[in-house]
Design an enzyme around this catalytic site. Structure first.
Site, PDB file in Angstrom:
ATOM      1  N   LYS A  56       5.747  10.594 115.510  1.00 33.11           N
ATOM      2  CA  LYS A  56       6.276  11.479 114.333  1.00 33.11           C
ATOM      3  C   LYS A  56       7.011  12.734 114.751  1.00 33.11           C
ATOM      4  O   LYS A  56       7.080  13.016 115.838  1.00 33.11           O
ATOM      5  CB  LYS A  56       4.828  11.891 113.931  1.00 33.11           C
ATOM      6  CG  LYS A  56       3.841  12.640 114.711  1.00 33.11           C
ATOM      7  CD  LYS A  56       2.491  12.624 114.036  1.00 33.11           C
ATOM      8  CE  LYS A  56       1.616  13.535 114.757  1.00 33.11           C
ATOM      9  NZ  LYS A  56       0.321  13.410 114.514  1.00 33.11           N
ATOM     10  N   TYR A 279      15.592  45.139 117.996  1.00 32.37           N
ATOM     11  CA  TYR A 279      14.779  45.598 116.964  1.00 32.37           C
ATOM     12  C   TYR A 279      13.737  46.572 116.891  1.00 32.37           C
ATOM     13  O   TYR A 279      12.860  46.236 117.521  1.00 32.37           O
ATOM     14  CB  TYR A 279      14.619  44.627 115.721  1.00 32.37           C
ATOM     15  CG  TYR A 279      15.679  43.893 115.017  1.00 32.37           C
ATOM     16  CD1 TYR A 279      16.719  44.504 114.337  1.00 32.37           C
ATOM     17  CD2 TYR A 279      15.956  42.554 115.175  1.00 32.37           C
ATOM     18  CE1 TYR A 279      17.640  43.862 113.686  1.00 32.37           C
ATOM     19  CE2 TYR A 279      16.960  41.653 114.640  1.00 32.37           C
ATOM     20  CZ  TYR A 279      18.056  42.676 113.795  1.00 32.37           C
ATOM     21  OH  TYR A 279      18.846  41.993 113.078  1.00 32.37           O
TER      22      TYR A 279
HETATM   23  C1  LIG Z   1      -0.456  13.020 115.541  1.00 35.96           C
HETATM   24  C2  LIG Z   1      -1.701  12.074 115.437  1.00 35.96           C
HETATM   25  C3  LIG Z   1      -2.091  11.184 116.386  1.00 35.96           C
HETATM   26  C4  LIG Z   1      -1.300  11.410 117.724  1.00 35.96           C
HETATM   27  O1  LIG Z   1      -2.311  12.394 118.246  1.00 35.96           O
HETATM   28  P1  LIG Z   1      -2.091  13.069 119.832  1.00 35.96           P
HETATM   29  O2  LIG Z   1      -3.141  14.139 119.661  1.00 35.96           O
HETATM   30  O3  LIG Z   1      -0.741  14.080 119.611  1.00 35.96           O
HETATM   31  O4  LIG Z   1      -2.081  12.087 120.639  1.00 35.96           O
HETATM   32  C5  LIG Z   1      -2.943  10.270 116.167  1.00 35.96           C
HETATM   33  N1  LIG Z   1      -3.276   9.860 115.080  1.00 35.96           N
HETATM   34  C6  LIG Z   1      -3.033  10.393 113.918  1.00 35.96           C
HETATM   35  C7  LIG Z   1      -3.578  10.053 112.566  1.00 35.96           C
HETATM   36  C8  LIG Z   1      -2.166  11.551 114.200  1.00 35.96           C
HETATM   37  O5  LIG Z   1      -1.754  11.976 112.913  1.00 35.96           O
END
Ligand SMILES: *Cc1c(COP(=O)(O)O)cnc(C)c1O
Length: 394
Positions: A56, A279
């Site tokens: 993702k 800044y």
């Molecule tokens: C992002 C996600 C994962 C992966 O989790 P990690 O801690 O990044 O390995 C697994 N299940 C869901 C539903 C997620 O949103």
């Protein structure tokens, strides 16, 4: 984390090697897919279950296709994304013949696209189920149970009805339930009351599903941290996201960061003592010093709140970023370092050469490494994949 195995140390420097023509390119985000391959192998070695690679957020900012192909080479047997759009774009990139699960979709969204591209869908509510059964798509689905986060997934009070309705839909040929999923709120704390409860709720959910006549092949609860720290959470599959990109939130498995962010010094100037820098003049020189300018700022994912804390590696030395992080640039106090315009600075990398890591940046920003890595997705850096491991078909 300073854990390092001889195997990982042997790979040192390859990833931080900087090509001389990079100086003409501006910032470069180098991705080393072999680190992803290695991370998946290490994670696979601590669980008998299968591994779903969660790519993702564009593969945690490193490129979903690159990370997905490397993860499959490392032994992952399926892929996960949040949106259907992300899943479809992996198919468009030629990743076929491997299951992709998508969660986080509103009821009825993208069902025909999902079916056309053999994308499996998470079903977190009766509304979602009804939309899927009414669509005539015969999708493969994973029923999603809320195991203690109140974030996604069906509450326990609706689970039995959801399982019964799904079993009926399966018998009447309108969908196939191939998986059950939950998610742990404290994956790095296996002995916490929350984790014990989550595991028990998930096991209960699986028995309710079986009693309703469902025979899902995949039961998956664990993410990266639980895969490493909580063997009782493994069931048949783990969903690994952070671990792909070198983050183990339980801080026990030595994983390798696939990313290196470099940029050339745009200019170098010598300034007198008492010179306000950046800044608001939040930092004032106390001696004659040399300041280097790097063309990356908070718009590129360097958190503004790291002003006064962060460091970069220039000419083999760690030097502080001084003054405020600007939108497009940061100023480095070079001191007496003989660095020249065009010289390459390493902002973050695997740490082999002593350069800052994503974990250092997370500490400086008072956040988690996930946010640092995904924050780079908008960086104006050229993304480059190391030659050695250019993606080929999984
Ligand atoms: C992002 C996600 C994962 C992966 O989790 P990690 O801690 O990044 O390995 C697994 N299940 C869901 C539903 C997620 O949103």
């Amino acid at each position: 984390m300073s854990l390092r195995s001889p195997l990982l140390a042997a790979q040192s420097l390859r990833c931080v090697a900087v090509r001389s023509d990079d100086a003409n390119d501006g910032a470069v985000l180098t991705v080393d897919p072999s680190a992803v391959v290695e991370n998946v192998r290490r994670l696979a070695s601590v669980t008998p279950g299968e591994i779903m690679a969660v790519v993702k957020a564009d593969g945690f900012g490193l490129g979903a296709e690159t990370v997905a192909r490397a993860a499959l080479r490392g032994g992952a047997t399926s892929l996960g994304t949040t949106s259907i759009r992300e899943a479809v774009s992996l198919r468009r990139a030629g990743i076929v013949g491997v299951p992709i699960l998508s969660w986080l979709n509103a009821p009825g969204v993208g069902l025909h696209e999902a079916a056309a591209d053999h994308i499996e869908l998470a079903i977190p509510s009766l509304r979602h189920l009804h939309a899927a059964t009414a669509s005539g798509t015969n999708l493969k689905v994973h029923l999603h149970l809320d195991t203690g986060m109140a974030r996604d997934g069906a509450p326990c009070s609706e689970w039995q009805e959801l399982c019964r309705a799904a079993a009926w839909a399966e018998r009447t040929g309108r969908l196939r339930v191939v998986g059950l999923m939950g998610h742990l709120p404290r994956p790095a704390e296996p002995s916490s009351a929350a984790s014990r409860r989550s595991r028990a709720v998930f096991a209960w959910g699986a028995s309710v599903a079986r009693n309703a006549g469902l025979t899902p092949q995949h039961l998956h609860l664990a993410s990266t941290a639980a895969t490493v720290a909580d063997p009782d959470s493994h069931f048949t599959m783990s969903r690994i996201g952070a671990g792909l990109v070198g983050i183990d939130p339980s801080q026990t498995l030595p994983l390798r960061s696939p990313l290196t962010l470099t940029a050339p010094l745009v200019s170098v100037r010598t300034v007198a003592p008492g010179t306000p820098v950046g800044y608001d003049g939040t930092w004032v020189t106390s001696r004659t010093t040399r300041l280097g300018l790097l063309p990356l700022g908070y718009a590129d994912g360097l958190p503004r709140c790291t002003s006064g804390r962060a460091q970069v590696m220039v000419a083999g030395a760690r030097r502080p970023i001084v003054g405020r992080v600007s939108m497009d640039s940061v100023i480095v106090d070079l001191g007496s370092l003989p660095a020249r315009p065009g010289d390459m600075a390493i902002l973050m990398g695997p740490g082999d050469a002593g350069e800052p890591t994503i974990h250092d940046w997370a500490r400086w920003a008072d956040t988690i490494a996930h946010e640092i890595v995904t924050g780079l997705s908008g960086a104006r850096a050229t993304r480059r994949i190391t030659q050695r491991e250019r993606p080929t078909s999984p």
